[in-house]
Design an enzyme around this catalytic site. Structure first.
Site, short mmCIF file in Angstrom:
data_model
loop_
_atom_site.label_atom_id
_atom_site.label_comp_id
_atom_site.label_asym_id
_atom_site.label_seq_id
_atom_site.Cartn_x
_atom_site.Cartn_y
_atom_site.Cartn_z
N ASP A 14 0.84 -1.19 0.00
CA ASP A 14 0.00 0.00 0.00
C ASP A 14 0.88 1.25 0.00
O ASP A 14 1.76 1.40 0.85
CB ASP A 14 -0.90 0.03 1.24
CG ASP A 14 -1.91 -1.10 1.26
OD1 ASP A 14 -2.11 -1.73 0.20
OD2 ASP A 14 -2.50 -1.35 2.33
N GLY A 40 -3.04 -6.03 1.53
CA GLY A 40 -3.69 -7.11 0.79
C GLY A 40 -4.46 -7.97 1.79
O GLY A 40 -3.94 -8.31 2.86
N GLY A 219 -20.33 -4.69 11.86
CA GLY A 219 -19.61 -3.53 12.40
C GLY A 219 -19.86 -3.37 13.89
O GLY A 219 -19.70 -4.30 14.67
N ASP A 249 -10.52 -8.17 8.48
CA ASP A 249 -9.50 -9.20 8.31
C ASP A 249 -9.15 -9.84 9.65
O ASP A 249 -8.96 -11.07 9.74
CB ASP A 249 -8.24 -8.62 7.66
CG ASP A 249 -8.49 -8.18 6.23
OD1 ASP A 249 -9.34 -8.78 5.56
OD2 ASP A 249 -7.84 -7.21 5.78
#
Length: 302
Positions: A14, A40, A219, A249
């Site tokens: 990134d 990623g 969330g 993740d």
């Protein structure tokens, strides 16, 4: 060759620049210093799994460039097995170019590079897929490779359809998924419903899918588990998020890790909800991923 969680997925570098405002079309602006951060979704989940104390491996592709060497080294530094992180000749490693404005909103362009070259043939005859207790994958690699991964998995196959698939997902993929882990947006696309903005709508949509178990991340509202005829809503601990990047993740890694230890789905999701919440209390993707001890410290301190 045994491992708790084998992750099949993407590995990106990134490139992040802070800006006062995201530029308009044709506009050039000055930003802050460039930060180069390993990312990623596949790499994030593999690193998160390892930090939580489970053995992990990443199966994917990097380019034969300096970025690829850097990404591989970062994974190994975090204890991730990279035996089947293939190097692709004459192809760059995946990158994401991210402009982040002052209020946290961002604009992202992803160049998949070598990630797009991970083929069904690559996931044939990989020992980790035959021996790992759990195999975890996402949607930043070709969909046909996700399907092939499921077919070659001997253990429990977990698919996190993130980012939301742009193409119609073949039923043959959903048929091989043991545990599906979408968020509300991804679930609405998979179930072909309207917006999912409540726990009740999430449950109804999840019940239409042909997967053995569906875990919907909500969330701040936690998660919903739909397994056979059982339904349970697991609330999240209250936190004041600093950055939600990487929380999904971390959730998937904790879920897969818990399942790999023989914990039932509810117990694994309860842990995953706590890990995801703790991840939001620090900024960054891989830099925010906690150990199990840090999860408790962050939540108690928050």
């Amino acid at each position: 060759m045994s491992i708790d969680v084998a992750v099949v997925g993407s590995c990106n570098l990134d490139f992040v620049v802070n800006v006062d405002a995201i530029p308009l079309v044709g506009q050039t602006i000055l930003g802050g210093d460039l930060a180069q951060i390993p990312g990623g979704k596949g790499a994030n989940q593999a690193v998160a799994t390892s930090r939580l104390g489970y053995s992990s491996a990443l199966i994917g592709r990097i380019g034969d460039d300096d970025n690829g060497k850097f990404l591989k080294q970062c994974l190994e530094d975090d204890g991730v097995d990279t035996s089947f992180l293939f190097e692709t000749e004459d192809v760059p490693s995946g990158i994401a170019m991210i402009a982040v404005q002052a209020d946290g909103d961002n604009s992202i362009v992803v160049s998949p590079g070598a990630n797009a070259r991970l083929t069904p043939d690559d996931v044939e005859n990989i020992p980790f897929l035959e021996t790992a207790t759990v195999v975890l994958t996402q949607s930043e690699i070709p969909i046909e490779t996700v399907i092939a991964t499921g077919r070659n998995t001997s253990g429990i196959f977990v698919w996190n359809p993130a980012p939301a698939p742009e193409e119609i997902v073949p039923l043959e993929l959903l048929d091989v998924v043991d545990v599906l882990v979408p968020n509300q947006t991804e679930l609405s696309l998979l179930a072909a419903t309207g917006p999912i903005n409540s726990v009740e709508k999430a449950i109804s949509a999840a019940q239409t899918l042909p997967c053995a178990s569906v875990v919907v991340t909500l969330g701040a509202d936690g998660a919903v588990v739909v397994a056979n005829n059982d339904v349970m809503h697991i609330p999240a601990p209250f936190v004041r998020p600093v950055d939600t990047t990487g929380a999904g993740d971390a959730f998937c890694a904790a879920l897969a890790g818990g399942i790999s230890q023989g914990n039932d789905l509810i117990v694994s999701v309860e842990q995953a909800v706590r890990v995801g919440a703790a991840t939001t209390l620090f900024a960054g993707a891989q830099s925010s991923l906690p150990t199990l001890e840090q999860v408790t410290e962050r939540l108690e301190g928050g």
